[in-house]
Design an enzyme around this catalytic site. Structure first.
Site, mmCIF file in Angstrom:
data_model
loop_
_atom_site.group_PDB
_atom_site.id
_atom_site.type_symbol
_atom_site.label_atom_id
_atom_site.label_comp_id
_atom_site.label_asym_id
_atom_site.label_seq_id
_atom_site.Cartn_x
_atom_site.Cartn_y
_atom_site.Cartn_z
ATOM 1 N N ASP A 94 0.877 -1.176 0.000
ATOM 2 C CA ASP A 94 0.000 0.000 0.000
ATOM 3 C C ASP A 94 0.917 1.230 0.000
ATOM 4 O OD1 ASP A 94 -1.636 -2.169 0.857
ATOM 5 O OD2 ASP A 94 -3.009 -0.801 1.864
ATOM 6 N N LYS A 158 -7.315 3.275 -2.610
ATOM 7 C CA LYS A 158 -7.630 3.273 -1.183
ATOM 8 C C LYS A 158 -7.914 4.692 -0.709
ATOM 9 C CE LYS A 158 -5.156 2.089 3.129
ATOM 10 N NZ LYS A 158 -3.914 1.454 3.631
ATOM 11 N N LYS A 187 -10.484 0.037 -1.606
ATOM 12 C CA LYS A 187 -10.284 -0.254 -0.190
ATOM 13 C C LYS A 187 -10.648 0.978 0.620
ATOM 14 C CE LYS A 187 -6.695 -1.263 3.270
ATOM 15 N NZ LYS A 187 -5.303 -1.718 3.495
#
Length: 244
Positions: A94, A158, A187
């Site tokens: 990430d 995300k 996400k």
């Protein structure tokens, strides 16, 4: 759609990104992930080795956070850190976009950064998520980043790091999903601490939830299912009507 308790647990990235977390907290995080069968543990890059060792032999991933939480490092630095994380056992990444370049309107830079990172991760069969940190962005900037992601195709985009002034918002999840459609998953992360918020983010279009409250959330859903005498939870994922 209907989800079993285990299917919901497999949507959770079990998170401990505290700068002060000792190794014993990482062991606990991994033990909880194994007990509840979470999808991944989300940790700082330096903890990739200890967590990958704890999770060896399971199907739970080790997710390293790169350029976290500000995103203010060069592409070269991010690529170096990703390679280091992979060498130490991480199998999900990430990373935070360069928000300065977003604010500069330098989307060619942002796209090139994303492309290089996606290529590196995919060449190593590693799943890659791009953190926008929406709290600092306008809706137009969120949309533009999502449009770039739709073209470059990371595995996920995300909402947040969880370290900004605010975290995941339903309207942002819907906006992001409306742009990327089925090409990229979303996400939601940041401030998701109870089962109602967890289920609402899934309904809005999120396929992963980053949270440090995974144990609490899954236990609450389990109790709800027991009280209702059901073995599945129905979630009305109506976000598709907003997709282009």
């Amino acid at each position: 759609m209907k989800y079993t308790l285990n299917e919901l647990a497999r949507m959770i990235d079990h998170t401990n990104l505290h700068a002060y977390a000792p190794n014993e907290d990482m062991v606990k995080l991994c033990d909880e992930a194994k007990k509840y069968n979470f999808r991944m543990v989300a940790i700082n890059q330096v903890q990739s080795k200890i967590c990958s060792e704890q999770l060896k032999g399971t199907d739970i991933d080790t997710g390293a956070a790169i350029s976290f939480p500000l995103g203010q490092t060069t592409v070269e630095s991010k690529l170096f850190d990703i390679k280091d994380a992979l060498k130490n056992g991480a199998n999900e990444i990430d990373y935070v976009v360069n928000l300065t370049e977003v604010k500069n309107g330098n989307f060619d830079y942002v796209k090139d950064e994303m492309q290089q990172i996606v290529d590196l991760c995919h060449s190593n069969s590693v799943l890659i998520k791009v953190i926008f940190e929406n709290t600092y962005l306008t809706k137009d900037e969120i949309k533009k980043l999502a449009e770039i992601a739709k073209e470059v195709k990371p595995d996920f985009i995300k909402t947040s790091t969880g370290f900004g002034p605010s975290g995941a918002k339903i309207e942002d999840v819907k906006l992001m999903k409306s742009v990327v459609g089925d090409d990229v998953s979303v996400k939601a992360a940041g401030g998701i601490r109870n089962s109602d918020d967890f289920l609402a983010m899934i309904a809005a279009g999120a396929d992963r939830i980053g949270t440090s409250s995974g144990v609490k959330i899954i236990n609450a859903i389990k109790n709800r299912m027991t009280d209702d005498n059901v073995d599945v939870i129905k979630i009305n994922r109506d976000y598709k009507k907003n997709m282009k």
